[in-house]
Design a protein around this motif. Structure first.
Motif, PDB file in Angstrom:
ATOM      1  N   ARG A  18     135.576  -3.637 -13.631  1.00  0.00           N
ATOM      2  CA  ARG A  18     134.902  -3.406 -12.348  1.00  0.00           C
ATOM      3  C   ARG A  18     134.850  -1.927 -12.018  1.00  0.00           C
ATOM      4  O   ARG A  18     133.830  -1.411 -11.569  1.00  0.00           O
ATOM      5  CB  ARG A  18     135.633  -4.160 -11.222  1.00  0.00           C
ATOM      6  CG  ARG A  18     135.398  -5.634 -11.193  1.00  0.00           C
ATOM      7  CD  ARG A  18     135.886  -6.281  -9.927  1.00  0.00           C
ATOM      8  NE  ARG A  18     137.138  -5.761  -9.404  1.00  0.00           N
ATOM      9  CZ  ARG A  18     137.901  -6.403  -8.550  1.00  0.00           C
ATOM     10  NH1 ARG A  18     137.564  -7.604  -8.133  1.00  0.00           N
ATOM     11  NH2 ARG A  18     139.015  -5.863  -8.106  1.00  0.00           N
ATOM     12  N   LYS A  19     135.967  -1.245 -12.212  1.00  0.00           N
ATOM     13  CA  LYS A  19     136.024   0.176 -11.858  1.00  0.00           C
ATOM     14  C   LYS A  19     135.094   1.016 -12.726  1.00  0.00           C
ATOM     15  O   LYS A  19     134.686   2.115 -12.327  1.00  0.00           O
ATOM     16  CB  LYS A  19     137.461   0.685 -11.989  1.00  0.00           C
ATOM     17  CG  LYS A  19     138.404   0.161 -10.912  1.00  0.00           C
ATOM     18  CD  LYS A  19     139.800   0.741 -11.101  1.00  0.00           C
ATOM     19  CE  LYS A  19     140.748   0.288 -10.008  1.00  0.00           C
ATOM     20  NZ  LYS A  19     142.113   0.837 -10.186  1.00  0.00           N
ATOM     21  N   LEU A  21     132.048   0.324 -13.581  1.00  0.00           N
ATOM     22  CA  LEU A  21     130.639   0.156 -13.249  1.00  0.00           C
ATOM     23  C   LEU A  21     130.055   1.438 -12.660  1.00  0.00           C
ATOM     24  O   LEU A  21     130.720   2.146 -11.906  1.00  0.00           O
ATOM     25  CB  LEU A  21     130.459  -0.990 -12.244  1.00  0.00           C
ATOM     26  CG  LEU A  21     130.782  -2.399 -12.749  1.00  0.00           C
ATOM     27  CD1 LEU A  21     130.738  -3.385 -11.597  1.00  0.00           C
ATOM     28  CD2 LEU A  21     129.822  -2.815 -13.849  1.00  0.00           C
ATOM     29  N   GLN A  25     124.721   0.281 -11.129  1.00  0.00           N
ATOM     30  CA  GLN A  25     125.106  -1.103 -11.406  1.00  0.00           C
ATOM     31  C   GLN A  25     125.670  -1.774 -10.156  1.00  0.00           C
ATOM     32  O   GLN A  25     125.409  -2.961  -9.901  1.00  0.00           O
ATOM     33  CB  GLN A  25     126.127  -1.145 -12.539  1.00  0.00           C
ATOM     34  CG  GLN A  25     125.556  -0.824 -13.900  1.00  0.00           C
ATOM     35  CD  GLN A  25     126.617  -0.708 -14.982  1.00  0.00           C
ATOM     36  OE1 GLN A  25     127.694  -0.133 -14.759  1.00  0.00           O
ATOM     37  NE2 GLN A  25     126.345  -1.262 -16.151  1.00  0.00           N
ATOM     38  N   ARG A  26     126.418  -1.017  -9.358  1.00  0.00           N
ATOM     39  CA  ARG A  26     126.982  -1.581  -8.124  1.00  0.00           C
ATOM     40  C   ARG A  26     125.883  -1.911  -7.114  1.00  0.00           C
ATOM     41  O   ARG A  26     125.928  -2.947  -6.444  1.00  0.00           O
ATOM     42  CB  ARG A  26     127.977  -0.599  -7.506  1.00  0.00           C
ATOM     43  CG  ARG A  26     129.193  -0.333  -8.373  1.00  0.00           C
ATOM     44  CD  ARG A  26     130.152   0.654  -7.703  1.00  0.00           C
ATOM     45  NE  ARG A  26     131.146   1.134  -8.639  1.00  0.00           N
ATOM     46  CZ  ARG A  26     132.223   0.471  -9.011  1.00  0.00           C
ATOM     47  NH1 ARG A  26     132.460  -0.722  -8.489  1.00  0.00           N
ATOM     48  NH2 ARG A  26     133.071   0.989  -9.881  1.00  0.00           N
ATOM     49  N   ALA A  30     125.018  -5.649  -5.704  1.00  0.00           N
ATOM     50  CA  ALA A  30     124.993  -5.962  -4.275  1.00  0.00           C
ATOM     51  C   ALA A  30     123.682  -6.632  -3.886  1.00  0.00           C
ATOM     52  O   ALA A  30     123.649  -7.558  -3.070  1.00  0.00           O
ATOM     53  CB  ALA A  30     125.213  -4.693  -3.455  1.00  0.00           C
ATOM     54  N   GLY A  57     136.758  -1.530  -6.870  1.00  0.00           N
ATOM     55  CA  GLY A  57     135.611  -1.992  -7.639  1.00  0.00           C
ATOM     56  C   GLY A  57     135.090  -3.372  -7.286  1.00  0.00           C
ATOM     57  O   GLY A  57     134.203  -3.897  -7.976  1.00  0.00           O
ATOM     58  N   LEU A  59     132.980  -6.370  -5.646  1.00  0.00           N
ATOM     59  CA  LEU A  59     131.564  -6.469  -5.314  1.00  0.00           C
ATOM     60  C   LEU A  59     131.406  -6.299  -3.811  1.00  0.00           C
ATOM     61  O   LEU A  59     131.932  -7.076  -3.014  1.00  0.00           O
ATOM     62  CB  LEU A  59     131.013  -7.817  -5.777  1.00  0.00           C
ATOM     63  CG  LEU A  59     129.528  -8.120  -5.594  1.00  0.00           C
ATOM     64  CD1 LEU A  59     128.639  -6.935  -5.945  1.00  0.00           C
ATOM     65  CD2 LEU A  59     129.142  -9.329  -6.428  1.00  0.00           C
ATOM     66  N   TYR A 166     131.340 -10.516  -9.625  1.00  0.00           N
ATOM     67  CA  TYR A 166     130.347 -10.141 -10.626  1.00  0.00           C
ATOM     68  C   TYR A 166     130.262 -11.278 -11.644  1.00  0.00           C
ATOM     69  O   TYR A 166     131.244 -11.995 -11.891  1.00  0.00           O
ATOM     70  CB  TYR A 166     130.762  -8.852 -11.336  1.00  0.00           C
ATOM     71  CG  TYR A 166     130.817  -7.635 -10.461  1.00  0.00           C
ATOM     72  CD1 TYR A 166     129.665  -6.912 -10.155  1.00  0.00           C
ATOM     73  CD2 TYR A 166     132.039  -7.195  -9.942  1.00  0.00           C
ATOM     74  CE1 TYR A 166     129.723  -5.772  -9.352  1.00  0.00           C
ATOM     75  CE2 TYR A 166     132.108  -6.068  -9.145  1.00  0.00           C
ATOM     76  CZ  TYR A 166     130.945  -5.359  -8.851  1.00  0.00           C
ATOM     77  OH  TYR A 166     131.007  -4.244  -8.047  1.00  0.00           O
ATOM     78  N   ASP A 189     126.336 -11.861  -8.691  1.00  0.00           N
ATOM     79  CA  ASP A 189     125.138 -11.040  -8.643  1.00  0.00           C
ATOM     80  C   ASP A 189     123.973 -11.701  -9.382  1.00  0.00           C
ATOM     81  O   ASP A 189     122.862 -11.181  -9.358  1.00  0.00           O
ATOM     82  CB  ASP A 189     125.412  -9.652  -9.237  1.00  0.00           C
ATOM     83  CG  ASP A 189     126.121  -9.723 -10.590  1.00  0.00           C
ATOM     84  OD1 ASP A 189     126.915 -10.646 -10.805  1.00  0.00           O
ATOM     85  OD2 ASP A 189     125.869  -8.849 -11.431  1.00  0.00           O
TER      86      ASP A 189
END
Length: 205
Positions: A18-19, A21, A25-26, A30, A57, A59, A166, A189
């Motif tokens: 996650r971190k 991304l 991408q984030r 979202a 990280g 979502l 995610y 997502d």
């Protein structure tokens, strides 16, 4: 490797992913999350909707919250309480927050916090999930303790528990502990997953 070690390794792996991304991408995730939640009728109609402040990280809910407030629904953030129980405080964008003992922002101006059973819809953070609604959290047990009463009721009922993740946080199977409270849905997502549809042997007497 025993189950505890497997969970620890999975938590570390998914946290790092996650971190890693990118900002693009984030943002895309979202946007995808909002589209997934828009398929859930309760997202449009439930009065009291609880969520979380994204950290490490997670979502983000930044595109999910404004439509709620525009429709006159209430958005709430969790507060850490005694004996690892959660309460939930109303919050709107721009209102002050301060970090709790775990470094997660909480509302400063708490106006009549609500108990878990008073909520209608809860957007639940997680590290991993399976399609039957089993969730791997962060190990603190806050959500399982706070919503344990749901295990004594026919599901789905209120509050509806919707995991937020995610797509890559899905795993084949998570072995539940006796105290785990399963999710009703998972919104990623990419899709909205009805966990009850994935539990064909479950009966609602």
């Amino acid at each position: 490797m025993d189950a505890i070690a497997q969970r620890r390794e999975l938590r570390q792996c998914l946290t790092e992913r996650r971190k890693a991304l990118t900002p693009q991408q984030r943002i895309a995730a979202a946007q995808g999350l909002r589209r997934s939640l828009e398929q859930l009728p309760e997202y449009h109609t439930d009065t009291r909707v609880a969520g979380y402040w994204a950290v490490n990280g997670e979502l983000a809910l930044n595109l999910v919250i404004p439509p709620l407030l525009a429709r006159g629904q209430q958005f709430l953030l969790p507060l850490l309480g005694a004996e690892r129980q959660l309460r939930f405080a109303p919050w709107s964008a721009g209102e002050p927050v301060e970090p709790n003992r775990h470094g997660i922002p909480e509302p400063v101006q708490v106006r009549a916090p609500l108990a878990p059973f008073q909520l209608d819809l809860v957007l639940v953070p997680l590290l991993a999930f399976d399609r039957r609604g089993q969730r791997l959290g962060y190990g603190g047990g806050y959500y399982d303790r706070s919503f344990a009463f749901l295990n004594e009721q026919a599901r789905p009922t209120e509050p509806l528990l919707v995991g937020i993740a995610y797509d890559f946080q899905e795993v084949d199977s998570i072995e539940p502990a006796r105290w785990d409270v399963p999710l009703d849905f998972v919104a990623t997502d990419r899709e909205l997953i009805d966990c009850h549809a994935e539990r064909p042997r479950e009966t609602h007497a």
